[in-house]
Motif scaffolding. Structure first.
Motif, PDB file in Angstrom:
ATOM      1  N   LEU A   1     103.300  99.606  93.979  1.00 46.72           N
ATOM      2  CA  LEU A   1     102.979 100.329  92.742  1.00 46.72           C
ATOM      3  C   LEU A   1     102.264  99.404  91.763  1.00 46.72           C
ATOM      4  O   LEU A   1     102.463  98.187  91.787  1.00 46.72           O
ATOM      5  CB  LEU A   1     104.264 100.855  92.087  1.00 46.72           C
ATOM      6  CG  LEU A   1     105.065 101.884  92.864  1.00 46.72           C
ATOM      7  CD1 LEU A   1     106.398 102.130  92.164  1.00 46.72           C
ATOM      8  CD2 LEU A   1     104.289 103.179  93.021  1.00 46.72           C
ATOM      9  N   LYS A   2     101.490 100.003  90.856  1.00 43.39           N
ATOM     10  CA  LYS A   2     100.907  99.221  89.765  1.00 43.39           C
ATOM     11  C   LYS A   2     102.049  98.716  88.885  1.00 43.39           C
ATOM     12  O   LYS A   2     103.099  99.344  88.794  1.00 43.39           O
ATOM     13  CB  LYS A   2      99.969 100.087  88.918  1.00 43.39           C
ATOM     14  CG  LYS A   2      98.689 100.452  89.615  1.00 43.39           C
ATOM     15  CD  LYS A   2      97.817 101.266  88.687  1.00 43.39           C
ATOM     16  CE  LYS A   2      96.523 101.643  89.368  1.00 43.39           C
ATOM     17  NZ  LYS A   2      95.685 102.482  88.492  1.00 43.39           N
ATOM     18  N   GLU A   3     101.810  97.595  88.195  1.00 40.75           N
ATOM     19  CA  GLU A   3     102.856  96.970  87.384  1.00 40.75           C
ATOM     20  C   GLU A   3     103.506  97.941  86.409  1.00 40.75           C
ATOM     21  O   GLU A   3     104.729  97.976  86.275  1.00 40.75           O
ATOM     22  CB  GLU A   3     102.307  95.770  86.613  1.00 40.75           C
ATOM     23  CG  GLU A   3     103.359  95.126  85.731  1.00 40.75           C
ATOM     24  CD  GLU A   3     102.813  94.069  84.786  1.00 40.75           C
ATOM     25  OE1 GLU A   3     103.478  93.813  83.773  1.00 40.75           O
ATOM     26  OE2 GLU A   3     101.733  93.508  85.057  1.00 40.75           O
ATOM     27  N   GLU A   4     102.712  98.749  85.717  1.00 38.95           N
ATOM     28  CA  GLU A   4     103.283  99.639  84.702  1.00 38.95           C
ATOM     29  C   GLU A   4     104.277 100.625  85.305  1.00 38.95           C
ATOM     30  O   GLU A   4     105.273 100.979  84.682  1.00 38.95           O
ATOM     31  CB  GLU A   4     102.180 100.379  83.946  1.00 38.95           C
ATOM     32  CG  GLU A   4     101.393 101.351  84.791  1.00 38.95           C
ATOM     33  CD  GLU A   4     100.281 102.052  84.038  1.00 38.95           C
ATOM     34  OE1 GLU A   4      99.831 103.100  84.513  1.00 38.95           O
ATOM     35  OE2 GLU A   4      99.856 101.556  82.989  1.00 38.95           O
ATOM     36  N   MET A   5     104.040 101.069  86.531  1.00 44.03           N
ATOM     37  CA  MET A   5     104.968 101.991  87.184  1.00 44.03           C
ATOM     38  C   MET A   5     106.117 101.228  87.834  1.00 44.03           C
ATOM     39  O   MET A   5     107.257 101.688  87.826  1.00 44.03           O
ATOM     40  CB  MET A   5     104.224 102.836  88.218  1.00 44.03           C
ATOM     41  CG  MET A   5     103.307 103.859  87.573  1.00 44.03           C
ATOM     42  SD  MET A   5     102.534 104.954  88.748  1.00 44.03           S
ATOM     43  CE  MET A   5     101.215 103.909  89.345  1.00 44.03           C
ATOM     44  N   ARG A   6     105.821 100.065  88.389  1.00 46.05           N
ATOM     45  CA  ARG A   6     106.840  99.236  89.034  1.00 46.05           C
ATOM     46  C   ARG A   6     107.935  98.861  88.029  1.00 46.05           C
ATOM     47  O   ARG A   6     109.120  98.950  88.323  1.00 46.05           O
ATOM     48  CB  ARG A   6     106.159  97.984  89.604  1.00 46.05           C
ATOM     49  CG  ARG A   6     106.924  97.280  90.657  1.00 46.05           C
ATOM     50  CD  ARG A   6     106.112  96.201  91.363  1.00 46.05           C
ATOM     51  NE  ARG A   6     105.507  95.248  90.458  1.00 46.05           N
ATOM     52  CZ  ARG A   6     104.207  95.004  90.367  1.00 46.05           C
ATOM     53  NH1 ARG A   6     103.353  95.643  91.126  1.00 46.05           N
ATOM     54  NH2 ARG A   6     103.749  94.106  89.528  1.00 46.05           N
ATOM     55  N   VAL A   7     107.531  98.473  86.828  1.00 49.34           N
ATOM     56  CA  VAL A   7     108.502  98.047  85.812  1.00 49.34           C
ATOM     57  C   VAL A   7     109.410  99.211  85.402  1.00 49.34           C
ATOM     58  O   VAL A   7     110.630  99.048  85.329  1.00 49.34           O
ATOM     59  CB  VAL A   7     107.783  97.439  84.584  1.00 49.34           C
ATOM     60  CG1 VAL A   7     108.753  97.212  83.445  1.00 49.34           C
ATOM     61  CG2 VAL A   7     107.104  96.142  84.970  1.00 49.34           C
ATOM     62  N   VAL A   8     108.841 100.398  85.165  1.00 54.06           N
ATOM     63  CA  VAL A   8     109.696 101.517  84.755  1.00 54.06           C
ATOM     64  C   VAL A   8     110.618 101.960  85.886  1.00 54.06           C
ATOM     65  O   VAL A   8     111.765 102.322  85.635  1.00 54.06           O
ATOM     66  CB  VAL A   8     108.904 102.718  84.172  1.00 54.06           C
ATOM     67  CG1 VAL A   8     108.204 102.349  82.889  1.00 54.06           C
ATOM     68  CG2 VAL A   8     107.957 103.323  85.162  1.00 54.06           C
ATOM     69  N   ILE A   9     110.155 101.905  87.121  1.00 53.31           N
ATOM     70  CA  ILE A   9     111.012 102.256  88.267  1.00 53.31           C
ATOM     71  C   ILE A   9     112.196 101.292  88.341  1.00 53.31           C
ATOM     72  O   ILE A   9     113.344 101.707  88.500  1.00 53.31           O
ATOM     73  CB  ILE A   9     110.201 102.227  89.590  1.00 53.31           C
ATOM     74  CG1 ILE A   9     109.285 103.442  89.703  1.00 53.31           C
ATOM     75  CG2 ILE A   9     111.125 102.128  90.802  1.00 53.31           C
ATOM     76  CD1 ILE A   9     109.982 104.761  89.993  1.00 53.31           C
TER      77      ILE A   9
ATOM     78  N   SER B   1     106.128 110.042  82.329  1.00 48.98           N
ATOM     79  CA  SER B   1     104.926 110.255  83.133  1.00 48.98           C
ATOM     80  C   SER B   1     104.737 109.130  84.146  1.00 48.98           C
ATOM     81  O   SER B   1     104.319 109.368  85.284  1.00 48.98           O
ATOM     82  CB  SER B   1     103.689 110.431  82.255  1.00 48.98           C
ATOM     83  OG  SER B   1     103.382 109.250  81.556  1.00 48.98           O
ATOM     84  N   ARG B   2     105.049 107.894  83.761  1.00 42.59           N
ATOM     85  CA  ARG B   2     104.945 106.781  84.712  1.00 42.59           C
ATOM     86  C   ARG B   2     105.961 106.936  85.841  1.00 42.59           C
ATOM     87  O   ARG B   2     105.659 106.665  87.008  1.00 42.59           O
ATOM     88  CB  ARG B   2     105.136 105.439  84.002  1.00 42.59           C
ATOM     89  CG  ARG B   2     103.955 105.060  83.140  1.00 42.59           C
ATOM     90  CD  ARG B   2     104.163 103.734  82.435  1.00 42.59           C
ATOM     91  NE  ARG B   2     103.057 103.455  81.535  1.00 42.59           N
ATOM     92  CZ  ARG B   2     102.983 102.386  80.760  1.00 42.59           C
ATOM     93  NH1 ARG B   2     103.945 101.472  80.786  1.00 42.59           N
ATOM     94  NH2 ARG B   2     101.943 102.214  79.966  1.00 42.59           N
ATOM     95  N   LEU B   3     107.168 107.371  85.494  1.00 45.43           N
ATOM     96  CA  LEU B   3     108.171 107.610  86.529  1.00 45.43           C
ATOM     97  C   LEU B   3     107.711 108.713  87.479  1.00 45.43           C
ATOM     98  O   LEU B   3     107.848 108.590  88.701  1.00 45.43           O
ATOM     99  CB  LEU B   3     109.521 107.983  85.903  1.00 45.43           C
ATOM    100  CG  LEU B   3     110.309 106.852  85.258  1.00 45.43           C
ATOM    101  CD1 LEU B   3     111.497 107.404  84.475  1.00 45.43           C
ATOM    102  CD2 LEU B   3     110.783 105.848  86.297  1.00 45.43           C
ATOM    103  N   ALA B   4     107.152 109.777  86.917  1.00 39.47           N
ATOM    104  CA  ALA B   4     106.680 110.887  87.748  1.00 39.47           C
ATOM    105  C   ALA B   4     105.553 110.438  88.674  1.00 39.47           C
ATOM    106  O   ALA B   4     105.562 110.748  89.876  1.00 39.47           O
ATOM    107  CB  ALA B   4     106.211 112.046  86.860  1.00 39.47           C
ATOM    108  N   ARG B   5     104.586 109.693  88.129  1.00 40.22           N
ATOM    109  CA  ARG B   5     103.477 109.200  88.962  1.00 40.22           C
ATOM    110  C   ARG B   5     103.992 108.249  90.038  1.00 40.22           C
ATOM    111  O   ARG B   5     103.541 108.285  91.189  1.00 40.22           O
ATOM    112  CB  ARG B   5     102.428 108.498  88.101  1.00 40.22           C
ATOM    113  CG  ARG B   5     101.576 109.456  87.293  1.00 40.22           C
ATOM    114  CD  ARG B   5     100.333 108.791  86.696  1.00 40.22           C
ATOM    115  NE  ARG B   5     100.494 107.405  86.314  1.00 40.22           N
ATOM    116  CZ  ARG B   5     100.579 106.958  85.065  1.00 40.22           C
ATOM    117  NH1 ARG B   5     100.507 107.796  84.055  1.00 40.22           N
ATOM    118  NH2 ARG B   5     100.709 105.678  84.804  1.00 40.22           N
TER     119      ARG B   5
END
Length: 172
Positions: free
Chosen positions: A116-124, A150-154
């Protein structure tokens, strides 16, 4: 008990500071690993975080936000390290936060998260692995709750896609 030690650490008690660091070190490692990949980079970021936290803990206003405060320091240190090194070294390791899976499933999940991209990886990692709420995650990252959602959903869509077509994702 934890908040009591935070209060003592804010007042300069070294033993209490060490106690609270030991209590959060697993969480700090998982967050750092989600951003940096390399264990050596994670160790550097965590060490710098601890030094920064120790030198500025007297400025902590509310002891119940210690974990948020130190995690924010860590994320900034990780980003600084990435900016300095301009490299990412993938390392496939098992995240201790993934439970009820066999070892190969843990590796699969961790590989998928690392893609995942960093922004999504961090929220996950913060939301699912560390158990932070949407609000806490948003405050920590200084973004809106809607952005976290939205980041979690993506990220969930990308992870689902990864597991629907795992061989294609890895170029096999």
């Amino acid at each position: 008990m934890f908040e009591h030690h935070v209060r003592l650490a804010v007042k300069g008690n070294h033993d209490s500071f060490m106690y609270i660091i030991r209590e959060v070190e697993g969480s700090l490692y998982r967050v750092a690993k989600g951003i940096l990949y390399s264990d050596m980079d994670c160790a550097d970021a965590i060490q710098e975080t601890i030094i920064k936290a120790y030198s500025s803990i007297e400025g902590l206003k509310n002891e119940k936000y210690f974990k948020t405060w130190i995690t924010r320091i860590l994320i900034n240190k990780c980003r600084d390290l990435l900016a300095t090194k301009k490299k990412v070294v993938p390392v496939y390791e098992i995240n201790e936060g993934v439970v009820d899976l066999n070892i190969s499933q843990k590796i699969e999940v961790w590989e998928a998260i690392q893609n995942l991209k960093e922004e999504m990886r961090v929220v996950i990692i913060l939301y699912y692995i560390e158990g932070w709420s949407l609000k806490e995650t948003a405050e920590l990252l200084d973004i809106a709750e809607g952005t976290v959602k939205s980041r979690l959903a993506r990220a969930r869509v990308q992870l689902a896609s990864y597991f629907d077509h795992p061989m294609e994702q890895r170029g096999v």
